[in-house]
Motif scaffolding. Sequence first.
Motif, PDB file in Angstrom:
ATOM      1  N   CYS A 294       0.841  -1.205   0.000  1.00 18.43           N
ATOM      2  CA  CYS A 294       0.000   0.000   0.000  1.00 18.43           C
ATOM      3  C   CYS A 294       0.870   1.246   0.000  1.00 18.43           C
ATOM      4  O   CYS A 294       0.651   2.175  -0.797  1.00 18.43           O
ATOM      5  N   THR A 295       1.865   1.278   0.845  1.00 23.09           N
ATOM      6  CA  THR A 295       2.764   2.426   0.934  1.00 23.09           C
ATOM      7  C   THR A 295       3.478   2.659  -0.391  1.00 23.09           C
ATOM      8  O   THR A 295       3.585   3.801  -0.861  1.00 23.09           O
ATOM      9  N   CYS A 296       3.958   1.578  -1.005  1.00 23.22           N
ATOM     10  CA  CYS A 296       4.661   1.699  -2.293  1.00 23.22           C
ATOM     11  C   CYS A 296       3.733   2.188  -3.391  1.00 23.22           C
ATOM     12  O   CYS A 296       4.115   3.033  -4.212  1.00 23.22           O
ATOM     13  N   CYS A 297       2.510   1.666  -3.436  1.00 26.80           N
ATOM     14  CA  CYS A 297       1.546   2.107  -4.455  1.00 26.80           C
ATOM     15  C   CYS A 297       1.276   3.608  -4.337  1.00 26.80           C
ATOM     16  O   CYS A 297       1.286   4.332  -5.333  1.00 26.80           O
ATOM     17  N   LEU A 298       1.033   4.058  -3.120  1.00 31.36           N
ATOM     18  CA  LEU A 298       0.756   5.478  -2.917  1.00 31.36           C
ATOM     19  C   LEU A 298       1.981   6.327  -3.240  1.00 31.36           C
ATOM     20  O   LEU A 298       1.857   7.410  -3.808  1.00 31.36           O
ATOM     21  N   ALA A 299       3.174   5.818  -2.913  1.00 32.45           N
ATOM     22  CA  ALA A 299       4.408   6.566  -3.169  1.00 32.45           C
ATOM     23  C   ALA A 299       4.667   6.773  -4.658  1.00 32.45           C
ATOM     24  O   ALA A 299       5.284   7.765  -5.054  1.00 32.45           O
ATOM     25  N   ILE A 300       4.191   5.841  -5.500  1.00 34.59           N
ATOM     26  CA  ILE A 300       4.411   6.003  -6.942  1.00 34.59           C
ATOM     27  C   ILE A 300       3.212   6.642  -7.642  1.00 34.59           C
ATOM     28  O   ILE A 300       3.135   6.659  -8.863  1.00 34.59           O
ATOM     29  N   GLY A 301       2.277   7.154  -6.847  1.00 35.34           N
ATOM     30  CA  GLY A 301       1.187   7.934  -7.418  1.00 35.34           C
ATOM     31  C   GLY A 301      -0.068   7.170  -7.785  1.00 35.34           C
ATOM     32  O   GLY A 301      -0.934   7.717  -8.485  1.00 35.34           O
TER      33      GLY A 301
ATOM     34  N   THR B 109      -3.769   5.755  -7.417  1.00 30.82           N
ATOM     35  CA  THR B 109      -4.948   6.304  -6.748  1.00 30.82           C
ATOM     36  C   THR B 109      -5.320   5.420  -5.565  1.00 30.82           C
ATOM     37  O   THR B 109      -4.872   4.271  -5.459  1.00 30.82           O
ATOM     38  N   THR B 110      -6.175   5.953  -4.705  1.00 35.50           N
ATOM     39  CA  THR B 110      -6.653   5.170  -3.577  1.00 35.50           C
ATOM     40  C   THR B 110      -7.349   3.897  -4.065  1.00 35.50           C
ATOM     41  O   THR B 110      -7.166   2.826  -3.511  1.00 35.50           O
ATOM     42  N   GLY B 111      -8.149   4.029  -5.133  1.00 37.79           N
ATOM     43  CA  GLY B 111      -8.853   2.871  -5.686  1.00 37.79           C
ATOM     44  C   GLY B 111      -7.897   1.823  -6.228  1.00 37.79           C
ATOM     45  O   GLY B 111      -8.074   0.626  -5.999  1.00 37.79           O
ATOM     46  N   GLU B 112      -6.885   2.255  -6.970  1.00 35.72           N
ATOM     47  CA  GLU B 112      -5.894   1.318  -7.509  1.00 35.72           C
ATOM     48  C   GLU B 112      -5.147   0.622  -6.373  1.00 35.72           C
ATOM     49  O   GLU B 112      -4.908  -0.584  -6.411  1.00 35.72           O
ATOM     50  N   THR B 113      -4.786   1.397  -5.360  1.00 34.01           N
ATOM     51  CA  THR B 113      -4.068   0.833  -4.216  1.00 34.01           C
ATOM     52  C   THR B 113      -4.929  -0.174  -3.486  1.00 34.01           C
ATOM     53  O   THR B 113      -4.473  -1.267  -3.142  1.00 34.01           O
ATOM     54  N   GLN B 114      -6.177   0.160  -3.244  1.00 31.06           N
ATOM     55  CA  GLN B 114      -7.094  -0.753  -2.559  1.00 31.06           C
ATOM     56  C   GLN B 114      -7.258  -2.043  -3.356  1.00 31.06           C
ATOM     57  O   GLN B 114      -7.203  -3.136  -2.796  1.00 31.06           O
ATOM     58  N   ALA B 115      -7.445  -1.927  -4.654  1.00 33.71           N
ATOM     59  CA  ALA B 115      -7.597  -3.121  -5.498  1.00 33.71           C
ATOM     60  C   ALA B 115      -6.346  -3.978  -5.474  1.00 33.71           C
ATOM     61  O   ALA B 115      -6.415  -5.202  -5.338  1.00 33.71           O
ATOM     62  N   HIS B 116      -5.191  -3.346  -5.589  1.00 29.90           N
ATOM     63  CA  HIS B 116      -3.925  -4.093  -5.592  1.00 29.90           C
ATOM     64  C   HIS B 116      -3.704  -4.825  -4.280  1.00 29.90           C
ATOM     65  O   HIS B 116      -3.257  -5.959  -4.263  1.00 29.90           O
ATOM     66  N   CYS B 117      -4.011  -4.161  -3.186  1.00 28.91           N
ATOM     67  CA  CYS B 117      -3.712  -4.730  -1.873  1.00 28.91           C
ATOM     68  C   CYS B 117      -4.783  -5.683  -1.376  1.00 28.91           C
ATOM     69  O   CYS B 117      -4.633  -6.305  -0.342  1.00 28.91           O
ATOM     70  N   ARG B 118      -5.865  -5.786  -2.092  1.00 29.66           N
ATOM     71  CA  ARG B 118      -6.908  -6.727  -1.734  1.00 29.66           C
ATOM     72  C   ARG B 118      -6.441  -8.085  -2.133  1.00 29.66           C
ATOM     73  O   ARG B 118      -6.498  -9.087  -1.874  1.00 29.66           O
TER      74      ARG B 118
END
Length: 128
Positions: free
Chosen positions: A110-117, A119-128
């Motif tokens: 989650c931290t890495c996804c947000l650090a590279i820009g 979105t919250t939705g993309e991060t949530q989907a990836h980390c699910r």
Amino acid sequence: QLHNLTRRDMAVIRPAGSKNDAFGTVFGLKPMYLPFAPDILSSASALARMELAMPCEGPLRKSVPLITKDIQLRGLQQHEARDIFSALVMHVIPEKADSISLHSCRVRACTCCLAIGKTTGETQAHCR
């Protein structure tokens, strides 16, 4: 078809809702496209191998969990996933076994996804 995948192929995963966003109104339910690569670390390649080992076809595909634990296509329970992950960490990097968990990996992702820009939705989907 799964035996002949090329770099032009992709696995398409549509994440389900989560308990805090059951209908995808906050984090979204957009499909995720995983490019195929003839590599053991490729997610799409791993999914193809899993599908070949434990096929799930037709209408079942919509109701069967992505990761299954047996030929009856039952999904892993949370404690089973945690125990398998912990055993793998203990085997591969025992000196880190007390500091690495499935949860800590999700936090890092989650931290890495947000650090590279992402979105919250993309991060949530990836980390699910």
